[in-house]
Design a protein around this motif. Structure first.
Motif, mmCIF file in Angstrom:
data_model
loop_
_atom_site.group_PDB
_atom_site.id
_atom_site.type_symbol
_atom_site.label_atom_id
_atom_site.label_comp_id
_atom_site.label_asym_id
_atom_site.label_seq_id
_atom_site.Cartn_x
_atom_site.Cartn_y
_atom_site.Cartn_z
ATOM 1 N N UNK A 1 -19.091 11.721 -43.106
ATOM 2 C CA UNK A 1 -19.460 13.124 -42.871
ATOM 3 C C UNK A 1 -20.506 13.309 -41.784
ATOM 4 N N UNK A 2 -21.368 12.320 -41.581
ATOM 5 C CA UNK A 2 -22.436 12.466 -40.604
ATOM 6 C C UNK A 2 -21.956 12.288 -39.160
ATOM 7 N N UNK A 3 -20.709 11.807 -38.983
ATOM 8 C CA UNK A 3 -20.200 11.561 -37.630
ATOM 9 C C UNK A 3 -19.655 12.856 -37.044
ATOM 10 N N UNK A 4 -20.176 13.280 -35.903
ATOM 11 C CA UNK A 4 -19.696 14.475 -35.209
ATOM 12 C C UNK A 4 -20.087 14.360 -33.741
ATOM 13 N N UNK A 5 -19.080 14.365 -32.867
ATOM 14 C CA UNK A 5 -19.302 14.244 -31.434
ATOM 15 C C UNK A 5 -18.578 15.364 -30.706
ATOM 16 N N UNK A 6 -19.061 15.695 -29.508
ATOM 17 C CA UNK A 6 -18.504 16.787 -28.723
ATOM 18 C C UNK A 6 -17.766 16.259 -27.493
ATOM 19 N N UNK A 7 -16.761 17.012 -27.079
ATOM 20 C CA UNK A 7 -16.045 16.718 -25.835
ATOM 21 C C UNK A 7 -15.685 18.031 -25.167
ATOM 22 N N UNK A 8 -15.722 18.057 -23.851
ATOM 23 C CA UNK A 8 -15.380 19.252 -23.088
ATOM 24 C C UNK A 8 -14.347 18.897 -22.029
ATOM 25 N N UNK A 9 -13.391 19.799 -21.838
ATOM 26 C CA UNK A 9 -12.304 19.567 -20.888
ATOM 27 C C UNK A 9 -12.145 20.801 -19.996
ATOM 28 N N UNK A 10 -12.167 20.603 -18.691
ATOM 29 C CA UNK A 10 -11.954 21.689 -17.738
ATOM 30 C C UNK A 10 -10.735 21.379 -16.884
ATOM 31 N N UNK A 11 -9.872 22.388 -16.725
ATOM 32 C CA UNK A 11 -8.661 22.229 -15.927
ATOM 33 C C UNK A 11 -8.632 23.283 -14.831
ATOM 34 N N UNK A 12 -8.346 22.842 -13.624
ATOM 35 C CA UNK A 12 -8.172 23.723 -12.479
ATOM 36 C C UNK A 12 -6.769 23.490 -11.928
ATOM 37 N N UNK A 13 -6.029 24.551 -11.683
ATOM 38 C CA UNK A 13 -4.664 24.357 -11.195
ATOM 39 C C UNK A 13 -4.332 25.373 -10.115
ATOM 40 N N UNK A 14 -3.427 24.988 -9.245
ATOM 41 C CA UNK A 14 -2.907 25.860 -8.208
ATOM 42 C C UNK A 14 -1.416 25.590 -8.074
ATOM 43 N N UNK B 1 -8.943 26.581 -17.241
ATOM 44 C CA UNK B 1 -9.144 26.595 -18.687
ATOM 45 C C UNK B 1 -10.295 25.668 -19.046
ATOM 46 N N UNK B 2 -10.953 25.998 -20.142
ATOM 47 C CA UNK B 2 -12.031 25.153 -20.656
ATOM 48 C C UNK B 2 -11.814 24.922 -22.133
ATOM 49 N N UNK B 3 -11.830 23.660 -22.527
ATOM 50 C CA UNK B 3 -11.683 23.292 -23.921
ATOM 51 C C UNK B 3 -12.954 22.671 -24.461
ATOM 52 N N UNK B 4 -13.332 23.051 -25.675
ATOM 53 C CA UNK B 4 -14.504 22.491 -26.339
ATOM 54 C C UNK B 4 -14.060 21.922 -27.677
ATOM 55 N N UNK B 5 -14.203 20.601 -27.834
ATOM 56 C CA UNK B 5 -13.695 19.898 -29.003
ATOM 57 C C UNK B 5 -14.838 19.301 -29.820
ATOM 58 N N UNK B 6 -14.587 19.193 -31.108
ATOM 59 C CA UNK B 6 -15.491 18.478 -32.012
ATOM 60 C C UNK B 6 -14.716 17.335 -32.643
ATOM 61 N N UNK B 7 -15.183 16.109 -32.418
ATOM 62 C CA UNK B 7 -14.527 14.913 -32.940
ATOM 63 C C UNK B 7 -15.282 14.455 -34.178
ATOM 64 N N UNK B 8 -14.553 14.298 -35.283
ATOM 65 C CA UNK B 8 -15.158 13.862 -36.543
ATOM 66 C C UNK B 8 -14.452 12.605 -37.047
ATOM 67 N N UNK B 9 -14.906 12.099 -38.185
ATOM 68 C CA UNK B 9 -14.313 10.895 -38.761
ATOM 69 C C UNK B 9 -14.231 11.065 -40.268
ATOM 70 N N UNK B 10 -13.016 11.020 -40.788
ATOM 71 C CA UNK B 10 -12.840 11.141 -42.230
ATOM 72 C C UNK B 10 -13.559 10.000 -42.947
ATOM 73 N N UNK B 11 -14.258 10.348 -44.011
ATOM 74 C CA UNK B 11 -15.007 9.344 -44.751
ATOM 75 C C UNK B 11 -16.399 9.105 -44.232
#
Length: 379
Positions: free
Chosen positions: A152-165, A140-150
């Motif tokens: 508006x100009x703050x916006x950061x990205x995060x990605x998560x990859x999971x491999x399972x067997x 699975x691959x997750x793509x997130x956007x992290x923001x901060x209330x109050x």
């Protein structure tokens, strides 16, 4: 919202997408109410799951899940003010059966005021040796956007990859054992934009600065799960899991669960689960000075702590003529009581710092209750 407060524990899962080998999941609907209360945090809300088979080859499903959050946790009280928020999650997927193989795909989207996440998952499972062994692979691959209330100009990205067997084997007519391994690769902005660390300033007073986490995190987890059927229709289930990551955290958890049928309609359950972990290498409850090191953390989930959970549950098989449309329907109620104890995270309320001194406040602990009530119907 603390993303770690998510209680979802499924026995014999593939860790990414439930992939039922050689047999499609049954047509069913679930309506769930969930509640978490503890440590000044309350999380509750509904969830609805629908699943339907098509031509005995394809199974499609959809899920709608809501969290209503009210938080006055220790972190909030010492770094901000109590708040409320709502998180909405929608998801869907499909399982395709071909011979002894099952291929699965899923998509999930989660939205809240300061966090958005999208996850796509793929999985495949194959039966061998007369269906005695099942091998499962997942990604699975997750793509997130992290923001901060109050802000508006703050916006950061995060990605998560999971491999399972996963490897599941029927050893005897009464015993099933499953081995699972998972590797996770996280990249991007991985810390909480609201959270701060504390340090001693030049005058011996208290100063604060924002947390700083590494931009990558790799983790590995290994688990063994087993289920043993007893002669009187009851069963015992056990699990052991070990986790280790590149941030220095090492964790272990153990669980044992007993399920007991009563008459024809009741199933009762009791369980006990323990968890413990070491702290992250860059964690400290109190740093000696500002910018004491390159990476800084004071999130209690990064500290050394342990918890123990006791759980009870009951499932009732409804038998009524007005439910004749359904093949089966059940009402289910589960309750967990969890005690958290932190070894190096202190209850740093202002009155405690004044009474005991900075860095000598009482160690933090709290109790929580988790309730899940749901109705399931097969058709």
């Amino acid at each position: 919202m603390n993303k770690n407060i998510r209680y979802l524990l499924l026995l014999f899962s593939v860790l990414v997408i439930p992939a039922k080998a050689a047999v499609l999941p049954e047509d069913r609907s679930d309506i769930l109410f969930h509640s978490f209360s503890g440590g000044g945090v309350t999380i509750d809300g509904p969830s609805v799951l629908l699943r339907k088979n098509i031509a005995d080859k394809v199974s499609v499903w959809g899920n709608y899940y809501v969290d209503f959050v009210t938080s006055a946790s220790l972190d909030v009280l010492t770094q901000g003010s109590p708040y409320t928020e709502e998180r909405t999650e929608t998801g869907g997927g499909m399982d395709y059966l071909r011979g002894r193989s099952t291929m699965s795909v899923s998509y999930t989207q989660s939205i809240e005021s300061d966090y958005e996440a999208e996850t796509v998952g793929l999985a495949v499972s194959q039966d061998f040796f007369g269906d005695l062994i099942t091998l499962s692979l997942g990604y699975s691959q997750g793509n997130d956007t992290v923001m901060q209330n109050g802000t508006p100009e703050f916006s950061e990205k995060a990605q998560h990859q999971r491999f399972s067997i996963g490897w599941t084997q029927i050893l005897t007519k009464n015993l099933i054992v499953a081995l699972n391994a998972e590797t996770v690769i996280d990249e991007g902005y991985l810390n909480n934009p609201y959270r701060s660390v504390r340090y001693l300033d030049d005058d011996g007073g208290l100063g604060t600065q924002r947390e700083v986490y590494p931009g990558t995190r790799n983790s590995d987890a290994f688990a063994i799960r087993s289920m043993y059927y007893l002669p009187y229709r009851a069963s015992i289930r056990a699990e052991a899991r070990q986790f280790r990551d590149s941030w220095g955290i090492s964790a272990k958890n153990y669980e044992i669960r007993y399920l007991h049928p009563y008459q024809e309609q009741w199933i009762f359950e009791a369980k006990v689960r323990s968890y413990s972990q070491t702290q992250a290498s860059f964690y400290s409850d109190l740093f000696p000075y500002r910018n004491a090191q390159n990476f800084l953390a004071r999130d209690k989930e990064m500290s050394e702590f342990s918890d123990i959970a006791f759980g009870l549950g009951a499932s009732y098989d409804i038998k009524s003529s007005w439910l004749s449309y359904f093949e089966k329907a059940t009402v289910n109620l589960y309750w967990d009581s969890i005690s958290f104890d932190y070894a190096n995270f202190r209850e740093n309320l202002a009155e405690n710092s004044q009474e005991f001194g900075i860095g000598n406040e009482p160690l933090y602990s709290f109790n929580a209750n988790v309730i899940r009530f749901f109705v399931s119907a097969w058709y």
